[in-house]
Design a protein around this motif. Structure first.
Motif, mmCIF file in Angstrom:
data_model
loop_
_atom_site.group_PDB
_atom_site.id
_atom_site.type_symbol
_atom_site.label_atom_id
_atom_site.label_comp_id
_atom_site.label_asym_id
_atom_site.label_seq_id
_atom_site.Cartn_x
_atom_site.Cartn_y
_atom_site.Cartn_z
ATOM 1 N N GLU A 82 0.857 -1.180 0.000
ATOM 2 C CA GLU A 82 0.000 0.000 0.000
ATOM 3 C C GLU A 82 0.899 1.236 0.000
ATOM 4 O OE1 GLU A 82 -3.726 2.069 2.395
ATOM 5 O OE2 GLU A 82 -2.607 0.445 3.365
ATOM 6 N N VAL A 83 0.653 2.132 -0.945
ATOM 7 C CA VAL A 83 1.431 3.365 -1.045
ATOM 8 C C VAL A 83 0.565 4.505 -0.516
ATOM 9 C CG1 VAL A 83 2.640 4.940 -2.596
ATOM 10 C CG2 VAL A 83 2.720 2.468 -3.012
ATOM 11 N N GLN A 84 1.076 5.175 0.509
ATOM 12 C CA GLN A 84 0.363 6.282 1.163
ATOM 13 C C GLN A 84 0.513 7.564 0.338
ATOM 14 O OE1 GLN A 84 -1.476 5.664 3.875
ATOM 15 N NE2 GLN A 84 -0.769 3.537 3.810
ATOM 16 N N PRO A 85 -0.359 8.547 0.557
ATOM 17 C CA PRO A 85 -0.247 9.817 -0.176
ATOM 18 C C PRO A 85 1.117 10.492 -0.025
ATOM 19 C CG PRO A 85 -2.364 9.694 0.940
ATOM 20 C CD PRO A 85 -1.559 8.502 1.399
ATOM 21 N N ASP A 86 1.792 10.263 1.098
ATOM 22 C CA ASP A 86 3.115 10.878 1.290
ATOM 23 C C ASP A 86 4.228 10.101 0.578
ATOM 24 O OD1 ASP A 86 3.582 8.608 2.837
ATOM 25 O OD2 ASP A 86 3.911 9.712 4.706
ATOM 26 N N GLY A 87 3.872 9.002 -0.110
ATOM 27 C CA GLY A 87 4.851 8.230 -0.866
ATOM 28 C C GLY A 87 5.456 7.065 -0.112
ATOM 29 N N SER A 88 5.155 6.958 1.187
ATOM 30 C CA SER A 88 5.695 5.816 1.935
ATOM 31 C C SER A 88 4.931 4.545 1.541
ATOM 32 C CB SER A 88 5.602 6.063 3.439
ATOM 33 O OG SER A 88 4.245 6.178 3.830
ATOM 34 N N ALA A 89 5.632 3.436 1.541
ATOM 35 C CA ALA A 89 5.039 2.157 1.153
ATOM 36 C C ALA A 89 5.086 1.195 2.338
ATOM 37 C CB ALA A 89 5.797 1.573 -0.035
ATOM 38 N N ALA A 90 3.989 0.468 2.522
ATOM 39 C CA ALA A 90 3.916 -0.504 3.611
ATOM 40 C C ALA A 90 3.375 -1.819 3.072
ATOM 41 C CB ALA A 90 3.008 0.018 4.726
ATOM 42 N N SER A 91 3.951 -2.895 3.535
ATOM 43 C CA SER A 91 3.471 -4.214 3.150
ATOM 44 C C SER A 91 2.186 -4.502 3.926
ATOM 45 C CB SER A 91 4.533 -5.274 3.472
ATOM 46 O OG SER A 91 4.056 -6.549 3.112
ATOM 47 N N ARG A 92 1.107 -4.793 3.215
ATOM 48 C CA ARG A 92 -0.175 -5.100 3.844
ATOM 49 C C ARG A 92 -0.408 -6.603 3.948
ATOM 50 N NH1 ARG A 92 -0.269 -1.347 6.748
ATOM 51 N NH2 ARG A 92 -0.617 0.678 5.872
ATOM 52 N N TRP A 93 0.276 -7.342 3.098
ATOM 53 C CA TRP A 93 0.137 -8.805 3.144
ATOM 54 C C TRP A 93 1.272 -9.410 2.338
ATOM 55 C CZ3 TRP A 93 -0.806 -11.999 -1.149
ATOM 56 C CH2 TRP A 93 -0.979 -13.349 -0.843
ATOM 57 N N GLN A 94 1.806 -10.489 2.860
ATOM 58 C CA GLN A 94 2.840 -11.233 2.150
ATOM 59 C C GLN A 94 2.793 -12.658 2.658
ATOM 60 O OE1 GLN A 94 6.827 -9.814 2.824
ATOM 61 N NE2 GLN A 94 7.623 -10.868 1.035
ATOM 62 N N GLN A 95 2.813 -13.601 1.729
ATOM 63 C CA GLN A 95 2.796 -15.011 2.116
ATOM 64 C C GLN A 95 3.384 -15.848 0.994
ATOM 65 O OE1 GLN A 95 -1.082 -16.544 3.049
ATOM 66 N NE2 GLN A 95 -0.371 -18.639 3.104
ATOM 67 N N PRO A 96 4.390 -16.634 1.289
ATOM 68 C CA PRO A 96 4.922 -17.529 0.251
ATOM 69 C C PRO A 96 4.030 -18.761 0.092
ATOM 70 C CG PRO A 96 6.177 -17.763 2.270
ATOM 71 C CD PRO A 96 5.177 -16.675 2.517
ATOM 72 N N PHE A 97 3.949 -19.241 -1.121
ATOM 73 C CA PHE A 97 3.211 -20.468 -1.441
ATOM 74 C C PHE A 97 4.181 -21.427 -2.107
ATOM 75 C CE2 PHE A 97 0.001 -17.210 -1.295
ATOM 76 C CZ PHE A 97 -1.095 -17.822 -0.708
ATOM 77 N N ASP A 98 4.148 -22.657 -1.697
ATOM 78 C CA ASP A 98 4.972 -23.701 -2.289
ATOM 79 C C ASP A 98 4.066 -24.913 -2.436
ATOM 80 O OD1 ASP A 98 6.691 -25.786 -2.922
ATOM 81 O OD2 ASP A 98 8.262 -25.126 -1.567
ATOM 82 N N ALA A 99 3.742 -25.262 -3.669
ATOM 83 C CA ALA A 99 2.782 -26.341 -3.901
ATOM 84 C C ALA A 99 3.193 -27.160 -5.116
ATOM 85 C CB ALA A 99 1.392 -25.744 -4.139
ATOM 86 N N GLU A 100 2.666 -28.358 -5.191
ATOM 87 C CA GLU A 100 2.878 -29.172 -6.387
ATOM 88 C C GLU A 100 2.216 -28.474 -7.564
ATOM 89 O OE1 GLU A 100 1.898 -33.289 -6.169
ATOM 90 O OE2 GLU A 100 3.072 -33.600 -4.356
ATOM 91 N N MET A 101 2.765 -28.689 -8.745
ATOM 92 C CA MET A 101 2.241 -28.056 -9.956
ATOM 93 C C MET A 101 0.745 -28.313 -10.113
ATOM 94 S SD MET A 101 2.842 -26.189 -12.468
ATOM 95 C CE MET A 101 2.121 -25.823 -14.044
ATOM 96 N N ALA A 102 0.289 -29.479 -9.715
ATOM 97 C CA ALA A 102 -1.135 -29.812 -9.835
ATOM 98 C C ALA A 102 -2.008 -28.878 -9.000
ATOM 99 C CB ALA A 102 -1.367 -31.260 -9.425
ATOM 100 N N ASP A 103 -1.428 -28.193 -8.004
ATOM 101 C CA ASP A 103 -2.182 -27.281 -7.137
ATOM 102 C C ASP A 103 -2.038 -25.817 -7.531
ATOM 103 O OD1 ASP A 103 -3.150 -29.359 -5.564
ATOM 104 O OD2 ASP A 103 -1.444 -29.280 -4.189
ATOM 105 N N VAL A 104 -1.518 -25.540 -8.720
ATOM 106 C CA VAL A 104 -1.266 -24.157 -9.130
ATOM 107 C C VAL A 104 -2.558 -23.335 -9.142
ATOM 108 C CG1 VAL A 104 -1.433 -24.547 -11.640
ATOM 109 C CG2 VAL A 104 -0.028 -22.677 -10.758
ATOM 110 N N PHE A 105 -3.682 -23.943 -9.495
ATOM 111 C CA PHE A 105 -4.940 -23.190 -9.544
ATOM 112 C C PHE A 105 -5.413 -22.831 -8.141
ATOM 113 C CE2 PHE A 105 -5.059 -26.029 -13.327
ATOM 114 C CZ PHE A 105 -4.728 -25.049 -14.242
ATOM 115 N N ARG A 106 -5.202 -23.722 -7.194
ATOM 116 C CA ARG A 106 -5.553 -23.439 -5.799
ATOM 117 C C ARG A 106 -4.718 -22.253 -5.311
ATOM 118 N NH1 ARG A 106 -2.971 -24.268 -1.431
ATOM 119 N NH2 ARG A 106 -1.562 -25.808 -2.307
ATOM 120 N N VAL A 107 -3.438 -22.240 -5.642
ATOM 121 C CA VAL A 107 -2.545 -21.152 -5.233
ATOM 122 C C VAL A 107 -3.031 -19.831 -5.829
ATOM 123 C CG1 VAL A 107 -0.195 -20.233 -5.471
ATOM 124 C CG2 VAL A 107 -0.548 -22.628 -4.825
ATOM 125 N N GLN A 108 -3.391 -19.827 -7.107
ATOM 126 C CA GLN A 108 -3.872 -18.594 -7.743
ATOM 127 C C GLN A 108 -5.116 -18.077 -7.029
ATOM 128 O OE1 GLN A 108 -4.426 -20.034 -11.735
ATOM 129 N NE2 GLN A 108 -2.267 -19.793 -12.255
#
Length: 187
Positions: A82-108
């Motif tokens: 999220e970029v604030q009006p003053d130009g500062s940026a903050a992470s609002r969400w971050q999560q790594p996903f590691d799945a078998e290729m067959a689960d790529v749609f679930r990850v999306q």
């Protein structure tokens, strides 16, 4: 990340998540043609947000780890900034996903759902269902489709290139149809 020959796969993941987010009526998503120019770019988030006229940026990395003797895996590390009006940026969400290729749609679907949640969007039952829709149960069909999409996006114009692209789409459809027939036969 990874082999540049797999860039089509990262683009496919990106397009699928973008497509899922565009189905949410309370969210406006910047078009691919406007945002793709920032792939691999080192501009600060505030500058990108200003140029695009947005408050949030969804960034991330995609890696396809092909397994020798084991299932291939997809590793996606998205981050909602999220970029604030003053130009500062903050992470609002971050999560790594590691799945078998067959689960790529679930990850999306999970990425799109978590982004909507982090933005505090209210999702109805129909919205939630659209976010987890699966286009095919066959990863090979999806791979063939993504390769054809990448070839088409490259601006191919010769008859030979166009025939190769059409053959790629036909392969994707053929694999998807075959998968559907096999699944019906198992029921």
């Amino acid at each position: 990340l990874g082999d540049s020959a797999d860039a089509y796969f990262a683009d496919g993941i990106t397009d699928a998540v973008r497509g899922k987010l565009t189905t949410l009526p309370s969210l406006e998503v910047i078009a691919r043609a406007s945002s793709v120019q920032y792939r691999g770019n080192s501009k600060p988030p505030a500058e990108i947000a200003r140029e695009l006229g947005v408050r949030y940026l969804l960034t991330g990395t995609v890696r396809w780890a092909r397994g020798a003797g084991r299932a291939s895996r997809v590793q996606v590390s998205p981050e909602l900034v999220e970029v604030q009006p003053d130009g500062s940026a903050a992470s609002r969400w971050q999560q790594p996903f590691d799945a078998e290729m067959a689960d790529v749609f679930r990850v999306q679907g999970e990425i799109a759902s978590r982004v909507a949640e982090a933005m505090r969007l209210t999702l109805g039952v129909a919205d939630q269902a659209r976010l987890v829709e699966v286009p095919t149960s066959d990863p090979a069909a999806y791979d063939a489709f993504l390769r054809a999409e990448a070839a088409f996006a490259s601006g191919a114009t010769s008859a030979a290139e166009l025939r190769r692209i059409i053959a790629g789409y036909e392969r994707a459809v053929g694999l998807a149809n075959l998968t559907g027939l096999v699944e019906k036969a198992q029921v």
